[in-house]
Design a protein around this motif. Structure first.
Motif, PDB file in Angstrom:
ATOM      1  N   UNK A  28      16.126   5.951  -1.024  1.00 37.11           N
ATOM      2  CA  UNK A  28      15.650   5.920  -2.516  1.00 37.11           C
ATOM      3  C   UNK A  28      14.445   6.400  -2.712  1.00 37.11           C
ATOM      4  N   UNK A  29      14.429   7.373  -1.643  1.00 35.33           N
ATOM      5  CA  UNK A  29      12.855   8.044  -1.277  1.00 35.33           C
ATOM      6  C   UNK A  29      12.526   9.053  -2.629  1.00 35.33           C
ATOM      7  N   UNK A  30      11.657   8.589  -3.280  1.00 36.89           N
ATOM      8  CA  UNK A  30      10.992  10.155  -4.803  1.00 36.89           C
ATOM      9  C   UNK A  30      10.551   8.909  -5.805  1.00 36.89           C
ATOM     10  N   UNK A  31      11.838   7.499  -5.606  1.00 34.31           N
ATOM     11  CA  UNK A  31      12.039   6.735  -6.921  1.00 34.31           C
ATOM     12  C   UNK A  31      10.597   6.811  -7.360  1.00 34.31           C
ATOM     13  N   UNK A  32       9.698   6.344  -6.856  1.00 31.81           N
ATOM     14  CA  UNK A  32       9.097   6.194  -7.503  1.00 31.81           C
ATOM     15  C   UNK A  32       6.939   6.529  -6.844  1.00 31.81           C
ATOM     16  N   UNK A  33       6.048   6.748  -6.676  1.00 29.93           N
ATOM     17  CA  UNK A  33       4.825   7.538  -6.697  1.00 29.93           C
ATOM     18  C   UNK A  33       4.439   6.360  -5.435  1.00 29.93           C
ATOM     19  N   UNK A  34       5.047   4.871  -4.912  1.00 28.76           N
ATOM     20  CA  UNK A  34       4.416   4.548  -3.493  1.00 28.76           C
ATOM     21  C   UNK A  34       5.957   4.301  -3.161  1.00 28.76           C
ATOM     22  N   UNK A  35       7.492   4.658  -3.346  1.00 31.65           N
ATOM     23  CA  UNK A  35       8.112   4.790  -2.616  1.00 31.65           C
ATOM     24  C   UNK A  35       8.463   4.595  -1.124  1.00 31.65           C
ATOM     25  N   UNK A  36       8.614   4.063  -0.022  1.00 31.21           N
ATOM     26  CA  UNK A  36       8.051   4.374   1.768  1.00 31.21           C
ATOM     27  C   UNK A  36       9.626   5.330   1.923  1.00 31.21           C
ATOM     28  N   UNK A  37       8.916   6.695   2.711  1.00 27.43           N
ATOM     29  CA  UNK A  37      10.279   7.058   3.522  1.00 27.43           C
ATOM     30  C   UNK A  37      11.013   6.775   4.214  1.00 27.43           C
ATOM     31  N   UNK A  92       0.521  -0.959  -0.107  1.00 26.13           N
ATOM     32  CA  UNK A  92       0.118  -0.191   0.330  1.00 26.13           C
ATOM     33  C   UNK A  92       0.522   0.789  -0.102  1.00 26.13           C
ATOM     34  N   UNK A  93       0.593   2.876  -0.876  1.00 26.39           N
ATOM     35  CA  UNK A  93       1.337   3.608  -0.451  1.00 26.39           C
ATOM     36  C   UNK A  93       0.775   4.022   0.541  1.00 26.39           C
ATOM     37  N   UNK A  94       2.076   4.472   1.087  1.00 22.84           N
ATOM     38  CA  UNK A  94       1.619   5.494   2.619  1.00 22.84           C
ATOM     39  C   UNK A  94       2.507   6.590   2.443  1.00 22.84           C
ATOM     40  N   UNK A  95       2.701   7.089   1.298  1.00 20.64           N
ATOM     41  CA  UNK A  95       3.729   8.298   1.398  1.00 20.64           C
ATOM     42  C   UNK A  95       3.133   9.062   0.392  1.00 20.64           C
ATOM     43  N   UNK A  96       2.242   9.608   0.815  1.00 14.37           N
ATOM     44  CA  UNK A  96       0.829  10.114   0.217  1.00 14.37           C
ATOM     45  C   UNK A  96       1.526  12.012   0.472  1.00 14.37           C
ATOM     46  N   UNK A  97       2.197  12.567   0.133  1.00 16.57           N
ATOM     47  CA  UNK A  97       2.550  14.428   0.307  1.00 16.57           C
ATOM     48  C   UNK A  97       3.340  14.191   1.275  1.00 16.57           C
ATOM     49  N   UNK A  98       3.962  12.698   1.134  1.00 13.77           N
ATOM     50  CA  UNK A  98       6.207  12.903   1.920  1.00 13.77           C
ATOM     51  C   UNK A  98       6.811  13.639   0.877  1.00 13.77           C
ATOM     52  N   UNK A  99       8.015  14.100   1.887  1.00 15.91           N
ATOM     53  CA  UNK A  99       8.836  14.934   0.964  1.00 15.91           C
ATOM     54  C   UNK A  99      10.024  14.282   1.853  1.00 15.91           C
ATOM     55  N   UNK A 100      11.629  14.721   1.557  1.00 17.80           N
ATOM     56  CA  UNK A 100      12.400  14.109   1.821  1.00 17.80           C
ATOM     57  C   UNK A 100      12.347  13.979   3.339  1.00 17.80           C
ATOM     58  N   UNK A 101      11.390  14.816   3.922  1.00 21.90           N
ATOM     59  CA  UNK A 101      11.541  15.547   5.631  1.00 21.90           C
ATOM     60  C   UNK A 101      10.595  15.775   6.176  1.00 21.90           C
ATOM     61  N   UNK A 102      10.004  14.787   5.196  1.00 22.03           N
ATOM     62  CA  UNK A 102       8.140  14.676   5.603  1.00 22.03           C
ATOM     63  C   UNK A 102       8.261  13.377   5.752  1.00 22.03           C
ATOM     64  N   UNK A 126      -7.056  17.489  10.284  1.00 19.11           N
ATOM     65  CA  UNK A 126      -7.716  18.650   9.180  1.00 19.11           C
ATOM     66  C   UNK A 126      -5.939  18.529   9.004  1.00 19.11           C
ATOM     67  N   UNK A 127      -4.566  19.223  10.020  1.00 20.43           N
ATOM     68  CA  UNK A 127      -3.614  20.093   9.077  1.00 20.43           C
ATOM     69  C   UNK A 127      -2.523  19.199   8.763  1.00 20.43           C
ATOM     70  N   UNK A 128      -2.840  17.718   8.935  1.00 28.88           N
ATOM     71  CA  UNK A 128      -2.058  16.645   7.900  1.00 28.88           C
ATOM     72  C   UNK A 128      -2.383  16.624   6.546  1.00 28.88           C
TER      73      UNK A 128
END
Length: 304
Positions: free
Chosen positions: A246-255, A31-41, A81-83
């Motif tokens: 490797x975070x960010x290598x694909x839309x589902x890449x986990x942090x 499951x993609x749990x990386x929605x809205x994630x960045x290299x710092x969040x 809400x904030x998240x």
């Protein structure tokens, strides 16, 4: 709905088995749990799974219950809400939260009606903490959860606010305190004695150490036992601190990557025996502690 009140069982001295991780287990299951994630969040973490992969979320709960978990935590960690604003879904916070509660309750009812559902909520990082927790508590209580679990709380001030906000739902309250240290203190150096003093007189049924590696849990539990005269417990992070290069290598890449080589299930069972001996009445697992870890500790927790 369970026939016995959770707080009554804890007061009677029973030791209960909590479930393991939800977010990292969803990651394991694709499951993609990386929605809205960045290299710092971490973004919204596993919140979107309640809408995008509800059958997988409910399956995780059911698997823990089938292994004997007495308590499962709803997937509502960051359904606030904030998240959700990170991905433009803040107006749907109630839907995400309600679905989390309903799926956990449905899983409980189908596998073991005597188990408890804890409504898990974590600080959003912005906004008013009391409002966000109280609102989520209201929705989760309406969805049928049995107990509130404000978790991943780091400061004494936030612990008090979280407990008071969740108590407005009229349910028992467990508090999950994050990132204990090997020195036996809270994350920012506060003592558990100061925490217990600040919480004196507030509605609280247990204090749990969470998202803390096993050795620091062992260092903190005796301090918590000495300071707090109510039930205590723990659910530990067993290998989910390493940021994924490797975070960010694909839309589902986990942090984070999952690496439990430092604490495989059999070693976790040894820790669980130690923690039970220190007075823990609720023992489960946090990040990266999957069904195999819960199965390994089941007999230790339930059998002594």
């Amino acid at each position: 709905m369970p026939s016995r009140n959770l707080a009554d069982r804890l007061e009677a001295g029973e030791v209960l088995l909590m479930d393991g991780a939800t977010g990292s287990e969803l990651q394991r299951r694709g499951v993609n749990i990386a929605a809205g994630a960045t290299k710092d969040s971490l973004g919204v973490w596993s919140a979107t799974a309640n809408v995008d992969a509800p059958e997988v979320v409910q399956g995780v709960h059911e698997d823990y219950l089938k292994l004997g978990a007495d308590i499962v935590i709803s997937n509502s960690f960051w359904t606030n809400r904030p998240r959700l604003a990170i991905i433009g879904q803040e107006e749907r916070w109630e839907e995400y939260t309600r679905k989390a509660g309903e799926m956990a309750v449905a899983a409980r009812d189908s596998v073991n009606p005597e188990a408890y559902v804890a409504g898990g909520v974590a600080p959003p990082g912005s906004g008013d903490l009391h409002t966000e927790f109280a609102d989520q508590a209201r929705v989760l209580a309406a969805a049928g959860v049995d107990v509130m679990l404000p978790e991943y709380v780091g400061t004494i001030e936030d612990c008090v606010t979280a407990v008071d906000a969740c108590a407005t739902a009229g349910l028992p309250v467990l508090l999950g305190v994050r990132h204990g240290t090997i020195d036996g203190t809270m994350q920012y150096g506060d003592s558990f004695a100061d925490l217990a003093s600040a919480l004196d007189g507030h509605k609280l049924d247990a204090v749990l150490l969470m998202c803390t590696r096993p050795d620091p849990v062992s260092a903190c539990l005796p301090k918590l036992r000495e300071a707090f005269d109510g039930p205590i417990g723990c659910y530990s992070n067993v290998g989910y601190y390493t940021r994924n290069p490797q975070f960010g290598a694909s839309p589902t890449e986990a942090w984070h990557t999952i690496d439990t080589s430092g604490c495989p299930p059999e070693r976790y069972a040894e820790y669980a025996r130690e923690w039970r001996g220190m007075g823990a009445q609720i023992i489960g697992g946090c990040c990266a502690a999957g069904p195999e870890h819960i199965e390994a500790i089941r007999d230790v927790v339930k059998g002594g």
